[in-house]
Design a protein around this motif. Structure first.
Motif, mmCIF file in Angstrom:
data_model
loop_
_atom_site.group_PDB
_atom_site.id
_atom_site.type_symbol
_atom_site.label_atom_id
_atom_site.label_comp_id
_atom_site.label_asym_id
_atom_site.label_seq_id
_atom_site.Cartn_x
_atom_site.Cartn_y
_atom_site.Cartn_z
ATOM 1 N N ILE A 180 -26.669 6.077 70.532
ATOM 2 C CA ILE A 180 -26.490 5.491 71.933
ATOM 3 C C ILE A 180 -26.318 6.673 73.109
ATOM 4 N N ASN A 181 -27.359 6.498 73.956
ATOM 5 C CA ASN A 181 -27.359 7.453 75.160
ATOM 6 C C ASN A 181 -26.654 6.837 76.350
ATOM 7 N N HIS A 182 -25.613 7.641 76.688
ATOM 8 C CA HIS A 182 -24.765 6.897 77.860
ATOM 9 C C HIS A 182 -25.589 6.774 79.228
ATOM 10 N N GLN A 183 -26.396 7.735 79.492
ATOM 11 C CA GLN A 183 -27.334 7.609 80.695
ATOM 12 C C GLN A 183 -26.662 7.634 81.962
ATOM 13 N N SER A 184 -25.305 7.641 82.097
ATOM 14 C CA SER A 184 -24.562 7.618 83.273
ATOM 15 C C SER A 184 -23.184 8.161 83.273
ATOM 16 N N LEU A 185 -23.185 9.246 82.507
ATOM 17 C CA LEU A 185 -21.857 10.139 82.417
ATOM 18 C C LEU A 185 -21.689 10.923 83.834
ATOM 19 N N ASN A 186 -20.750 10.654 84.358
ATOM 20 C CA ASN A 186 -20.182 11.260 85.776
ATOM 21 C C ASN A 186 -18.689 11.134 85.764
ATOM 22 N N PRO A 187 -17.974 11.935 86.615
ATOM 23 C CA PRO A 187 -16.604 11.511 86.916
ATOM 24 C C PRO A 187 -16.152 10.290 87.144
ATOM 25 N N ASN A 207 -32.164 -1.275 76.261
ATOM 26 C CA ASN A 207 -33.042 -1.563 75.185
ATOM 27 C C ASN A 207 -34.170 -0.257 75.149
ATOM 28 N N GLU A 208 -35.029 -0.426 74.484
ATOM 29 C CA GLU A 208 -36.088 0.754 74.129
ATOM 30 C C GLU A 208 -36.715 1.264 75.015
ATOM 31 N N ASN A 209 -36.862 2.431 75.239
ATOM 32 C CA ASN A 209 -37.497 3.183 76.310
ATOM 33 C C ASN A 209 -36.453 2.977 77.534
ATOM 34 N N PRO A 210 -35.095 3.287 77.430
ATOM 35 C CA PRO A 210 -34.349 3.001 78.613
ATOM 36 C C PRO A 210 -34.425 4.189 79.817
ATOM 37 N N LYS A 211 -34.370 3.591 81.034
ATOM 38 C CA LYS A 211 -34.334 4.499 82.095
ATOM 39 C C LYS A 211 -32.981 4.560 82.846
ATOM 40 N N ALA A 212 -32.631 5.743 83.148
ATOM 41 C CA ALA A 212 -31.517 5.849 83.920
ATOM 42 C C ALA A 212 -31.514 5.424 85.339
ATOM 43 N N PHE A 213 -30.423 5.148 85.920
ATOM 44 C CA PHE A 213 -30.404 4.417 87.265
ATOM 45 C C PHE A 213 -29.917 5.448 88.321
ATOM 46 N N PRO A 214 -30.706 5.863 89.332
ATOM 47 C CA PRO A 214 -30.095 6.755 90.357
ATOM 48 C C PRO A 214 -29.039 6.492 91.212
ATOM 49 N N TYR A 215 -28.644 5.159 91.024
ATOM 50 C CA TYR A 215 -27.475 4.749 91.821
ATOM 51 C C TYR A 215 -26.080 5.083 91.135
ATOM 52 N N PHE A 216 -26.192 5.718 89.882
ATOM 53 C CA PHE A 216 -25.064 6.186 89.234
ATOM 54 C C PHE A 216 -24.627 7.612 89.424
ATOM 55 N N GLY A 217 -25.542 8.281 90.356
ATOM 56 C CA GLY A 217 -25.232 9.515 90.935
ATOM 57 C C GLY A 217 -26.423 10.403 90.603
ATOM 58 N N ILE A 218 -27.447 10.666 91.277
ATOM 59 C CA ILE A 218 -28.475 11.416 90.946
ATOM 60 C C ILE A 218 -28.126 13.016 90.603
ATOM 61 N N GLN A 219 -26.851 13.332 91.185
ATOM 62 C CA GLN A 219 -26.823 14.981 90.891
ATOM 63 C C GLN A 219 -26.356 15.115 89.404
ATOM 64 N N TYR A 220 -26.198 14.020 88.622
ATOM 65 C CA TYR A 220 -25.628 14.166 87.298
ATOM 66 C C TYR A 220 -26.905 13.845 86.214
ATOM 67 N N LEU A 221 -28.184 13.420 86.877
ATOM 68 C CA LEU A 221 -29.229 13.060 86.192
ATOM 69 C C LEU A 221 -30.102 14.194 85.845
ATOM 70 N N SER A 239 -25.952 16.129 81.732
ATOM 71 C CA SER A 239 -25.091 15.489 82.584
ATOM 72 C C SER A 239 -23.529 16.214 82.292
ATOM 73 N N PHE A 240 -23.435 16.492 81.083
ATOM 74 C CA PHE A 240 -22.148 17.058 80.709
ATOM 75 C C PHE A 240 -21.951 18.220 81.198
ATOM 76 N N GLY A 241 -23.111 18.946 81.165
ATOM 77 C CA GLY A 241 -22.914 20.431 81.870
ATOM 78 C C GLY A 241 -22.826 20.381 83.550
ATOM 79 N N ILE A 242 -23.284 19.568 84.025
ATOM 80 C CA ILE A 242 -22.946 19.266 85.473
ATOM 81 C C ILE A 242 -21.500 18.735 85.757
ATOM 82 N N LEU A 243 -21.168 18.093 84.878
ATOM 83 C CA LEU A 243 -19.793 17.658 84.890
ATOM 84 C C LEU A 243 -18.910 18.575 84.691
ATOM 85 N N ALA A 244 -18.888 19.419 83.541
ATOM 86 C CA ALA A 244 -18.290 20.501 83.029
ATOM 87 C C ALA A 244 -18.087 21.671 84.332
ATOM 88 N N TYR A 245 -19.179 21.988 84.789
ATOM 89 C CA TYR A 245 -19.286 22.797 85.940
ATOM 90 C C TYR A 245 -18.347 22.255 87.317
#
Length: 259
Positions: A180-187, A207-221, A239-245
């Protein structure tokens, strides 16, 4: 008549959002009207959460409430703000899959979910979940620190932050082990309890070939996701690296002009 309608309504949604796999979910469905709102906790771009408690005459059917002390505590109700399209079964199923994963795969670094409802407190078609009481999100802690009101200990602050990052990393590793890919990991999708331990909220399982959505915060994508490529586990690592920073510096990378 109302009870019969409500029963049929719930059964209809059990079939619709689980695609017939209702044996897995049926004992975790909750009548959200058995809870009273104590206060609104927070609003984000994709959900609203409330502090709630069970009414005195409530008897929730979910097996999560078998302990007699359940009426003496507060919970959080998380309401998905996007109204559900009754004809968009794919959208319903993707959100419901995330709640089901929370229900059936408990992990210390994932948000504990006790039950779900297909409606909110106003009877609108919005998927809702009852979780353990959430004090704040990681974004709330970061905002406090930016205002000079750090929730972290003066001497142990760095250690506390590293523990939070370790917990998030463990939770993400658990998700990736389940493909499972989270795709919207942010604070906003990391809740923090009173002990400053993190609990990740999984919004949706695509589902297959998922796309992340910009409204979750593009700075974390990740750059590849922003370019339209399929999100992968590596995208979550970015995304985890951005969050850690941000947690260690209180700044989001690329926002400061002096970097």
């Amino acid at each position: 008549m109302f009870e019969l309608f409500y029963s049929n309504f719930y059964y209809y949604w059990l079939l619709k959002i689980t695609r017939g796999e209702n044996q897995v979910m049926i004992d975790r469905f909750i009548d959200i009207k058995q809870f009273s709102i104590f206060q609104k906790q927070r609003i984000t771009s994709y959900n609203t959460s409330f502090s709630v408690f069970l009414k005195d005459d409530a008897h929730p059917q979910s097996s999560s409430f078998q302990n007699k002390s359940y009426k003496k505590q507060y919970y959080s109700a998380i309401i998905i703000d996007e109204e559900i399209n009754l004809n968009n079964e794919e959208q319903i199923f993707e959100v419901a899959q995330a709640w089901r994963f929370h229900l059936n795969n408990p992990h210390p670094a994932l948000l504990p979910v006790y039950g779900i409802s297909p409606i909110d407190f106003d009877s609108d078609y919005r998927l809702s979940a009852i979780t353990f009481s959430q004090e704040s999100t990681l974004e709330d802690l970061l905002n406090q620190e930016r205002k000079g009101l750090s929730p972290f200990d003066n001497d142990l602050g760095l250690t506390q932050k590293l523990i939070i990052l370790y917990g998030i990393a463990c939770g993400m590793s658990f998700l990736h082990l389940h493909s499972i890919n989270h795709q919207s990991l942010n604070p906003y999708t990391v809740f923090i309890d009173q002990s400053l331990h993190p609990h990740i909220l999984l919004n949706q399982i695509y589902n297959e070939n998922p796309k992340a959505f910009p409204y979750f915060g593009i700075q974390y994508l990740s750059p590849e996701v922003l370019s339209g490529d399929t999100a992968t586990a590596a995208s979550d690592v970015y995304s985890f690296g951005i969050l850690a920073y941000e947690l260690l510096t209180t700044f989001v990378p690329f926002e400061r002009k002096d970097i």
